[in-house]
Design a protein around this motif. Sequence first.
Motif, PDB file in Angstrom:
ATOM      1  N   SER A 184     102.914   3.938 -90.731  1.00 35.53           N
ATOM      2  CA  SER A 184     102.004   4.222 -91.839  1.00 35.53           C
ATOM      3  C   SER A 184     100.894   3.191 -91.916  1.00 35.53           C
ATOM      4  O   SER A 184      99.721   3.529 -92.111  1.00 35.53           O
ATOM      5  CB  SER A 184     102.785   4.255 -93.151  1.00 35.53           C
ATOM      6  OG  SER A 184     101.936   4.521 -94.231  1.00 35.53           O
ATOM      7  N   GLU A 185     101.239   1.910 -91.748  1.00 37.48           N
ATOM      8  CA  GLU A 185     100.229   0.854 -91.805  1.00 37.48           C
ATOM      9  C   GLU A 185      99.258   0.971 -90.643  1.00 37.48           C
ATOM     10  O   GLU A 185      98.061   0.726 -90.793  1.00 37.48           O
ATOM     11  CB  GLU A 185     100.912  -0.508 -91.796  1.00 37.48           C
ATOM     12  CG  GLU A 185     101.688  -0.803 -93.066  1.00 37.48           C
ATOM     13  CD  GLU A 185     102.433  -2.121 -92.980  1.00 37.48           C
ATOM     14  OE1 GLU A 185     102.527  -2.670 -91.864  1.00 37.48           O
ATOM     15  OE2 GLU A 185     102.924  -2.592 -94.029  1.00 37.48           O
ATOM     16  N   LYS A 187      98.292   3.748 -89.042  1.00 39.34           N
ATOM     17  CA  LYS A 187      97.383   4.862 -89.291  1.00 39.34           C
ATOM     18  C   LYS A 187      96.364   4.484 -90.349  1.00 39.34           C
ATOM     19  O   LYS A 187      95.210   4.853 -90.273  1.00 39.34           O
ATOM     20  CB  LYS A 187      98.166   6.103 -89.697  1.00 39.34           C
ATOM     21  CG  LYS A 187      99.005   6.699 -88.573  1.00 39.34           C
ATOM     22  CD  LYS A 187      99.616   8.013 -88.982  1.00 39.34           C
ATOM     23  CE  LYS A 187      98.565   9.107 -89.078  1.00 39.34           C
ATOM     24  NZ  LYS A 187      97.931   9.401 -87.789  1.00 39.34           N
ATOM     25  N   SER A 188      96.795   3.726 -91.357  1.00 33.37           N
ATOM     26  CA  SER A 188      95.863   3.309 -92.398  1.00 33.37           C
ATOM     27  C   SER A 188      94.810   2.369 -91.832  1.00 33.37           C
ATOM     28  O   SER A 188      93.642   2.440 -92.175  1.00 33.37           O
ATOM     29  CB  SER A 188      96.630   2.627 -93.538  1.00 33.37           C
ATOM     30  OG  SER A 188      95.738   2.134 -94.505  1.00 33.37           O
ATOM     31  N   THR A 194      93.286   5.081 -97.033  1.00 36.74           N
ATOM     32  CA  THR A 194      94.678   5.206 -97.453  1.00 36.74           C
ATOM     33  C   THR A 194      95.162   6.642 -97.374  1.00 36.74           C
ATOM     34  O   THR A 194      96.357   6.890 -97.389  1.00 36.74           O
ATOM     35  CB  THR A 194      94.846   4.692 -98.892  1.00 36.74           C
ATOM     36  OG1 THR A 194      93.953   5.409 -99.751  1.00 36.74           O
ATOM     37  CG2 THR A 194      94.545   3.206 -98.973  1.00 36.74           C
ATOM     38  N   GLN A 197      97.749   7.372 -94.641  1.00 37.67           N
ATOM     39  CA  GLN A 197      99.117   6.880 -94.680  1.00 37.67           C
ATOM     40  C   GLN A 197     100.088   8.058 -94.626  1.00 37.67           C
ATOM     41  O   GLN A 197      99.755   9.180 -94.988  1.00 37.67           O
ATOM     42  CB  GLN A 197      99.359   6.070 -95.959  1.00 37.67           C
ATOM     43  CG  GLN A 197      98.667   4.720 -95.955  1.00 37.67           C
ATOM     44  CD  GLN A 197      99.006   3.931 -97.207  1.00 37.67           C
ATOM     45  OE1 GLN A 197      99.538   4.487 -98.152  1.00 37.67           O
ATOM     46  NE2 GLN A 197      98.700   2.657 -97.195  1.00 37.67           N
ATOM     47  N   HIS A 199     102.766  10.540 -95.691  1.00 27.09           N
ATOM     48  CA  HIS A 199     103.145  11.099 -96.978  1.00 27.09           C
ATOM     49  C   HIS A 199     104.179  12.190 -96.722  1.00 27.09           C
ATOM     50  O   HIS A 199     104.594  12.421 -95.574  1.00 27.09           O
ATOM     51  CB  HIS A 199     101.917  11.644 -97.723  1.00 27.09           C
ATOM     52  CG  HIS A 199     101.026  12.484 -96.868  1.00 27.09           C
ATOM     53  ND1 HIS A 199     101.275  13.808 -96.594  1.00 27.09           N
ATOM     54  CD2 HIS A 199      99.892  12.168 -96.194  1.00 27.09           C
ATOM     55  CE1 HIS A 199     100.332  14.288 -95.813  1.00 27.09           C
ATOM     56  NE2 HIS A 199      99.482  13.319 -95.547  1.00 27.09           N
ATOM     57  N   TRP A 232     105.273   6.026-100.768  1.00 23.14           N
ATOM     58  CA  TRP A 232     104.721   7.177-100.065  1.00 23.14           C
ATOM     59  C   TRP A 232     105.725   7.828 -99.117  1.00 23.14           C
ATOM     60  O   TRP A 232     105.501   8.927 -98.631  1.00 23.14           O
ATOM     61  CB  TRP A 232     103.468   6.754 -99.293  1.00 23.14           C
ATOM     62  CG  TRP A 232     103.717   5.671 -98.274  1.00 23.14           C
ATOM     63  CD1 TRP A 232     104.065   5.837 -96.971  1.00 23.14           C
ATOM     64  CD2 TRP A 232     103.632   4.267 -98.490  1.00 23.14           C
ATOM     65  NE1 TRP A 232     104.204   4.631 -96.346  1.00 23.14           N
ATOM     66  CE2 TRP A 232     103.941   3.635 -97.258  1.00 23.14           C
ATOM     67  CE3 TRP A 232     103.313   3.468 -99.590  1.00 23.14           C
ATOM     68  CZ2 TRP A 232     103.948   2.252 -97.104  1.00 23.14           C
ATOM     69  CZ3 TRP A 232     103.317   2.098 -99.436  1.00 23.14           C
ATOM     70  CH2 TRP A 232     103.636   1.488 -98.213  1.00 23.14           C
TER      71      TRP A 232
END
Length: 725
Positions: A184-185, A187-188, A194, A197, A199, A232
């Motif tokens: 997730s980090e 991709k952000s 954001t 991220q 989800h 998330w």
Amino acid sequence: MAEEPLLMNFSLGNDAILVQPKFKGGRWRERRGLRKATGPTGVNTDSILERHSKRQKTGNSDGPTRSIDYQRRTGLRHGVISSLFSYNPKIQSVTDRAEQESTTLPSNAPLVDGIDTFTSLGLSPIIASHLLTKLDIKAPTAIQKTTISRLLSGDTDALIQAETGSGKTLAYLLPIVQRIVQISEQKSKNGNDTNYQIHRDSGLFAIILAPTRELSKQISVVLDSLLGCARWIVSGTVIGGEKRKSEKARLRKGLNILVATPGRLVDHLEHTEVLDVSNVRWLVLDEGDRLMELGFEDDIKKILDKLEQKKGKSGAISDLPSKRTTILCSATMKTNVHKLGEISLKDAIHIQAEADAQQLLQEPTTSTDPIFSAPAQLQQSYIVAPAKQRLVTLYAILKRSFSHKGSVMKAMIFFTCADSVNFHYEVFARKVGQQNTSQLSDSTPELPTQCHSSVLSSVNNPDIMLYKLYGNLTQQMRTATLKAFSRNPNPSILLCTDVASRGLDLPSMDLVIEYDPAFSAEEHLHRIGRTARAGRDGRAIVFLLPGPEELYIPTLKHGFKDKRVNGSLSEDILRKAFAPAIASQTRETWEDNATGWQLEIERWLQSDSKIADLARKAYVSHVRAYSTHVVPERHIFNVKELHLGHLAKAFALRDQPSNMGRGGKGDEGKQDTGKHKGRNRDRSRNPAASDIDNARNSAPDPKEAARQMRKALNAMNPASEFNIA
């Protein structure tokens, strides 16, 4: 000429016609003496009482006064003689009656305090800080330290073996959550937004399979608390007993981590189109030995086939691992665990705590002989109790354990069948204020089965609560009971079957009592593993009958670092619990007091037909369950060695039920007929459950018995996959 009626010209006195009273229980010589001593005014028991008084060896000489009190206490005035202390079998084992405190250091306690310990293993500071501040976890355990570092360093399959209560759940959850957070980090960072991220719509990344609903719920609770640092990421559950419609709605919204029971997951894989498993990269099989024992082998094969078929068929996230990682967890290394590993694992690594691995090098054993299956700090003991003294001894242990405030907060008592749970629940909770506990309804989710126990409560602990848990309760009831028992700040007792023996982490569990020994040695280790968790102290007590069951004592020592297991006799327990407080002011002995309590329960059964019927059902179910021990242990737990008449006393029955082979009585006291004839009424509600009993008993070959049991389990409704306990 008609015959004239015969006229009798003599009269009968008021005392001429006598009714000979019936006497039950006790020695036959005493019953014969009572019948001979019967006179016009009733029963003359002076001679019997005089002989009994001499046998007590008491120094006081007020015999007549004591005789009247003794009649009232023991029930001689009602034609009943207790026999708790007569004609009991001789105890062969040599027991160590001294209660010794264990000085062994905990084997499953956290290692070194400090946030740097988790970060040094590879976890992000956010997760490590969340563990310390929100979950109050300061340091990892030995198995967590080894597992986290190994699973974060590569994508290989793993077999995790660790003792109960060592934190295996967090050991495999933390690496999975850490990897998803990293994705997730990343991709952000790349998208600089954001919205990129992960989800709930990003897909399902991990599946965790557990054998029971209770364990699935507990894993879900731990996972939800862990995901507090990553809101998330969304998790959910699909388990038997819940509504499929609500589960489908949950899956339609999207989940990233799914906790499930195998039967219900297979059902959704076959009938729920919105369940997409193409992105699944982590599969966890928790309590692998139990998964195989309950016959989930075919379901697991179906799940593995679905994962292989769907792999990469939809838009997979590029940062996900290229291959799926399968993690198998088990406290023991039995043959069925190796078989499950062959089915699910490829080139797997074997993960153990460092201390366990070192001990394994020093004392090499076979794969079926586990090391440190139980925590080192667990104090285990056994009580050799004759069948007639079992019930009163259980009461004595509970009374002493909860006599001092704070000495014992939570206790679990294991039984082999649900009928026995219900009977003993009524015995120890027969008064709630001014009403009987039977008035409480199991069908009300807001009111879990609980009550104030007038039998066990004392001045120091006035609010002892009782709970019961077994497979035939509704899922809402089971969930509410566990939640209420865990959150209750007052001393509490949970009466349960093996439905609560696996994986449950119940806080402040100080005492585990195996009133009925487990069906196998492995199940025994899981039962006592409910206490002494995460470095805390704990006690476990096992009830054994004199005779062949004493051969079970070496099995109790198996898997312990300290081979010493304390033992005691039931009469020692009764003497301590029922001894008069001021001996100089009364001639009552501990035998009289114990006998008085037993007779009180027996009179209660005679006055309440529903309770008496419940006791008979519990007796019959107990004897049938006794015959289902695993084949290697049937020479120890041999149903042919049971004294059925003495065992009836343990259920407050004065005679052995006469319908042992005909399936018990119905609610109206009538014998069952028709298609349910010859079956336990609880089992008749689920024919597959009766097939399980037949599979256990019919096949002498263990492999054939296992095959028949798996077939019977697979025939059960997925919604009731664990309702057999």
